[in-house]
Design a protein around this motif. Sequence first.
Motif, PDB file in Angstrom:
ATOM      1  N   VAL A  14      -1.949   1.355   3.528  1.00 31.29           N
ATOM      2  CA  VAL A  14      -1.538   2.270   2.450  1.00 31.29           C
ATOM      3  C   VAL A  14      -2.769   2.722   1.664  1.00 31.29           C
ATOM      4  O   VAL A  14      -2.954   3.912   1.408  1.00 31.29           O
ATOM      5  N   PHE A  56       3.726   0.979  -2.460  1.00 26.60           N
ATOM      6  CA  PHE A  56       4.316   2.112  -1.754  1.00 26.60           C
ATOM      7  C   PHE A  56       4.625   3.280  -2.686  1.00 26.60           C
ATOM      8  O   PHE A  56       4.635   4.434  -2.250  1.00 26.60           O
ATOM      9  N   LYS A  57       4.836   2.988  -3.974  1.00 25.05           N
ATOM     10  CA  LYS A  57       5.081   4.056  -4.949  1.00 25.05           C
ATOM     11  C   LYS A  57       3.856   4.964  -5.062  1.00 25.05           C
ATOM     12  O   LYS A  57       3.985   6.169  -5.279  1.00 25.05           O
ATOM     13  N   ILE A  59       2.051   6.046  -2.763  1.00 29.17           N
ATOM     14  CA  ILE A  59       2.147   7.083  -1.727  1.00 29.17           C
ATOM     15  C   ILE A  59       3.550   7.701  -1.685  1.00 29.17           C
ATOM     16  O   ILE A  59       3.962   8.289  -0.686  1.00 29.17           O
ATOM     17  N   ASN A  60       4.283   7.547  -2.783  1.00 26.96           N
ATOM     18  CA  ASN A  60       5.621   8.142  -2.926  1.00 26.96           C
ATOM     19  C   ASN A  60       6.580   7.745  -1.814  1.00 26.96           C
ATOM     20  O   ASN A  60       7.279   8.587  -1.249  1.00 26.96           O
ATOM     21  N   GLN A  61       6.582   6.464  -1.485  1.00 29.77           N
ATOM     22  CA  GLN A  61       7.498   5.961  -0.459  1.00 29.77           C
ATOM     23  C   GLN A  61       8.205   4.711  -0.954  1.00 29.77           C
ATOM     24  O   GLN A  61       7.713   4.013  -1.827  1.00 29.77           O
ATOM     25  N   GLU A  62       9.346   4.468  -0.341  1.00 32.21           N
ATOM     26  CA  GLU A  62      10.051   3.200  -0.545  1.00 32.21           C
ATOM     27  C   GLU A  62       9.367   2.169   0.354  1.00 32.21           C
ATOM     28  O   GLU A  62       8.766   2.524   1.363  1.00 32.21           O
ATOM     29  N   PRO A  64       9.237   0.006   3.336  1.00 25.44           N
ATOM     30  CA  PRO A  64      10.037   0.001   4.568  1.00 25.44           C
ATOM     31  C   PRO A  64      10.798  -1.315   4.744  1.00 25.44           C
ATOM     32  O   PRO A  64      10.282  -2.383   4.405  1.00 25.44           O
TER      33      PRO A  64
END
Length: 82
Positions: A14, A56-57, A59-62, A64
């Motif tokens: 990440v 993960f936030k 990179i604007n993701q939940e 996994p």
Amino acid sequence: MQTSIKLGEEIRRVRNSLKNCDQKEFAKLIGITNVHLSNLENGKKLPSEDLLVKVFKVINQEVPAEILVMLPRQQGGGHHHR
């Protein structure tokens, strides 16, 4: 492979996806010291679920699902999002 090593590789992946973001900068973004980040990336420490959410936030993701299932189940009344 050890869980902590796998999770550490994921955190490093990440961070490396962010252009020119070194450990010190990334640690600041997620609110930990760069020493702690180094320990996480090298598999010496296990990240908390909250910390993974912050990682993960960035990179604007939940987080996994396949990453979350690697975490040891917390004891006590933790809140789980379904």
